[in-house]
Design a protein around this motif. Structure first.
Motif, mmCIF file in Angstrom:
data_model
loop_
_atom_site.group_PDB
_atom_site.id
_atom_site.type_symbol
_atom_site.label_atom_id
_atom_site.label_comp_id
_atom_site.label_asym_id
_atom_site.label_seq_id
_atom_site.Cartn_x
_atom_site.Cartn_y
_atom_site.Cartn_z
ATOM 1 N N ARG A 1 38.512 -30.237 16.315
ATOM 2 C CA ARG A 1 38.319 -31.702 16.420
ATOM 3 C C ARG A 1 37.242 -32.205 15.469
ATOM 4 O O ARG A 1 37.238 -33.365 15.076
ATOM 5 C CB ARG A 1 37.982 -32.071 17.858
ATOM 6 N N THR A 2 36.316 -31.318 15.049
ATOM 7 C CA THR A 2 35.257 -31.791 14.141
ATOM 8 C C THR A 2 35.857 -32.203 12.798
ATOM 9 O O THR A 2 35.469 -33.222 12.245
ATOM 10 C CB THR A 2 34.165 -30.720 13.915
ATOM 11 N N HIS B 1 35.793 -35.751 17.577
ATOM 12 C CA HIS B 1 34.392 -35.436 17.907
ATOM 13 C C HIS B 1 33.515 -36.287 16.966
ATOM 14 O O HIS B 1 32.885 -35.771 16.042
ATOM 15 C CB HIS B 1 34.163 -33.941 17.698
ATOM 16 N N ARG C 1 35.212 -22.631 13.104
ATOM 17 C CA ARG C 1 35.563 -21.498 13.976
ATOM 18 C C ARG C 1 37.049 -21.582 14.328
ATOM 19 O O ARG C 1 37.567 -22.684 14.562
ATOM 20 C CB ARG C 1 34.710 -21.628 15.251
ATOM 21 N N PRO D 1 29.961 -26.696 11.956
ATOM 22 C CA PRO D 1 29.483 -27.429 13.136
ATOM 23 C C PRO D 1 28.806 -26.499 14.144
ATOM 24 O O PRO D 1 28.084 -26.978 15.023
ATOM 25 C CB PRO D 1 30.761 -28.046 13.717
ATOM 26 N N LEU D 2 29.053 -25.197 14.015
ATOM 27 C CA LEU D 2 28.536 -24.182 14.938
ATOM 28 C C LEU D 2 29.137 -24.398 16.339
ATOM 29 O O LEU D 2 29.502 -25.527 16.649
ATOM 30 C CB LEU D 2 27.013 -24.173 14.976
ATOM 31 N N PRO D 3 29.303 -23.414 17.173
ATOM 32 C CA PRO D 3 28.851 -22.046 16.972
ATOM 33 C C PRO D 3 29.710 -21.281 15.962
ATOM 34 O O PRO D 3 30.910 -21.504 15.883
ATOM 35 C CB PRO D 3 29.024 -21.444 18.368
ATOM 36 N N GLN E 1 39.635 -21.743 16.917
ATOM 37 C CA GLN E 1 39.364 -22.265 18.268
ATOM 38 C C GLN E 1 40.103 -21.428 19.319
ATOM 39 O O GLN E 1 41.175 -21.807 19.818
ATOM 40 C CB GLN E 1 39.797 -23.738 18.341
ATOM 41 N N ARG F 1 32.449 -34.939 27.327
ATOM 42 C CA ARG F 1 33.328 -33.956 26.677
ATOM 43 C C ARG F 1 34.356 -33.483 27.675
ATOM 44 O O ARG F 1 34.013 -33.142 28.819
ATOM 45 C CB ARG F 1 32.512 -32.769 26.169
ATOM 46 N N GLN G 1 29.762 -35.598 15.905
ATOM 47 C CA GLN G 1 29.610 -34.452 15.005
ATOM 48 C C GLN G 1 29.870 -34.890 13.556
ATOM 49 O O GLN G 1 29.107 -34.548 12.647
ATOM 50 C CB GLN G 1 30.575 -33.329 15.398
ATOM 51 N N ARG H 1 24.790 -27.425 21.464
ATOM 52 C CA ARG H 1 24.174 -28.403 20.577
ATOM 53 C C ARG H 1 24.441 -29.836 20.997
ATOM 54 O O ARG H 1 23.532 -30.665 21.035
ATOM 55 C CB ARG H 1 24.717 -28.257 19.139
ATOM 56 N N THR H 2 25.688 -30.149 21.306
ATOM 57 C CA THR H 2 26.024 -31.555 21.535
ATOM 58 C C THR H 2 25.316 -32.059 22.788
ATOM 59 O O THR H 2 24.651 -33.094 22.767
ATOM 60 C CB THR H 2 27.555 -31.729 21.656
HETATM 61 C C1 NCD Z 1 32.315 -27.953 17.939
HETATM 62 C C2 NCD Z 1 33.208 -28.463 19.071
HETATM 63 O O1 NCD Z 1 32.836 -28.377 20.244
HETATM 64 O O2 NCD Z 1 34.255 -28.989 18.719
HETATM 65 N N1 NCD Z 1 31.030 -27.630 18.389
HETATM 66 C C3 NCD Z 1 30.050 -28.580 18.302
HETATM 67 O O3 NCD Z 1 30.101 -29.570 18.976
HETATM 68 N N2 NCD Z 1 29.078 -28.389 17.378
HETATM 69 C C4 NCD Z 1 32.929 -26.880 17.108
HETATM 70 C C5 NCD Z 1 33.407 -25.627 17.783
HETATM 71 O O4 NCD Z 1 33.230 -25.436 18.984
HETATM 72 O O5 NCD Z 1 33.969 -24.796 17.063
#
Ligand code: NCD
Length: 325
Positions: free
Chosen positions: A184-185, A151, A245, A283-285, A247, A123, A154, A70-71
């Protein structure tokens, strides 16, 4: 109903020119709202199918040294929608294509890449890399996740989604659920929420609690926090339920991850307890945190949230390059 106040003044826009977006603690509530209003201005342009030229001739370097769907794709799509171009490096352990694999430092890579682009979205798996990147960059940098750090884009799209779905942020109770230590979100989201009048419930197992500096920050802002490991209890109170999620990539011990990975699974049982009009974000996934039955609940906003990444990232790119027409 539109909860935004229209395109900001030239002075409000110009504040962002040549700024880095590394973490949200650097910004005021007013500045955050400028970003929200520019995002809404771009969303309306997208809805009207306008062809934009705000970033004609500009180049984004999208540097993703950790997996991303997504990002990266929403930053790249944002640049294309604004009339600009994109150059990309994507790599992660096992799939290396850039000179980092040869031993080049991130700092040297950025010093070289400066000459090829007008803005960088980066990133990295390394916590705190945002500072090293910003030091080497001579063009504006947007931090797209630095390990377990921050992040910010996000969190901005999360705030944008909540404003669209709930009409504003003040007065709401938020339950942040899951891996609050490594996610981090949620670290960036609390920086944004601390600017508002909100109540927070942290829902995590003891091993995955928020880092202590976050509690200090929230206390300094007078934000009430409750802590629990009971998702049913939090579901009864949350106007916004923010699932995350666990991590996996941050665990040194795979067995520890396996033991903890399904600690919170949101089902219809929880949804039935939510206050009227509550929304669910992620924030997905997602892996296993939300059963797919929940997707049909009208307040399940996580796919709409992901779509909002496009106008918010258009706003960030155009603001930091001084290109909002
Ligand atoms: C998040 C991330 O990369 O921190 N994903 C995202 O950018 N939507 C969340 C995650 O990976 O769990």
């Amino acid at each position: 109903m539109n909860f935004f106040t229209g395109k900001p003044s030239p002075e409000a826009l110009s504040f962002f020119k040549d700024r880095n977006i590394l973490d949200l603690a650097h910004f005021s509530k007013q500045e955050l709202e400028t970003i929200m209003n520019v995002a809404n201005y771009y969303e309306e342009s997208l809805n009207a199918k306008k062809r934009l030229h705000d970033m004609d001739g500009k180049i984004l370097a999208a540097l993703f040294f950790e997996p991303s769907t997504r990002t990266r794709l929403s930053f790249e799509a944002a640049m294309h929608r604004l009339g600009g171009n994109v150059i990309t490096v994507t790599e992660s352990a096992g799939a290396q294509t850039s000179s980092l694999a040869k031993g080049e430092t991130l700092s040297d890579s950025i010093t070289v890449i400066n000459a090829y682009c007008d803005v960088i979205a980066c990133r990295s798996p390394i916590h705190g890399a945002r500072l090293e990147i910003a030091q080497a960059a001579t063009v504006p940098v947007i931090n797209c996740g630095d390990g377990v750090g921050q992040h910010p884009s996000q969190a901005l799209l999360d705030i944008y989604t909540i404003i669209k779905e709930k009409g504003g942020i003040d007065g709401l109770t938020f339950a942040l659920v899951g891996d609050l230590k490594n996610g981090r979100t949620v670290h960036s989201l609390v920086d944004a929420l601390a600017m508002y009048d909100v109540k927070l419930i942290f829902v995590s197992p003891p091993e995955l609690k928020m880092p202590s500096f976050i509690y200090d920050k929230l206390a300094a802002n007078g934000i009430p926090i409750e802590e629990t490991d009971n998702l049913l209890y939090a579901s009864k109170k949350a106007d916004v339920l923010y699932m995350t999620r666990i991590q996996k990539e941050r665990f040194e011990d795979v067995q520890e991850y396996e033991r903890i990975k399904d600690v919170f699974i949101l089902t219809d049982l929880h949804v039935a307890l939510l206050p009227p009009g509550a929304i669910i974000l992620h924030p997905l996934p997602r892996v296993n945190e939300i059963v797919t039955d929940v997707d049909s609940y009208p307040g399940a906003a996580y796919f709409r949230q992901a779509a909002n990444g496009l106008p918010v990232r258009m706003a960030l790119l155009a603001l930091v390059t001084g290109c909002v027409l």
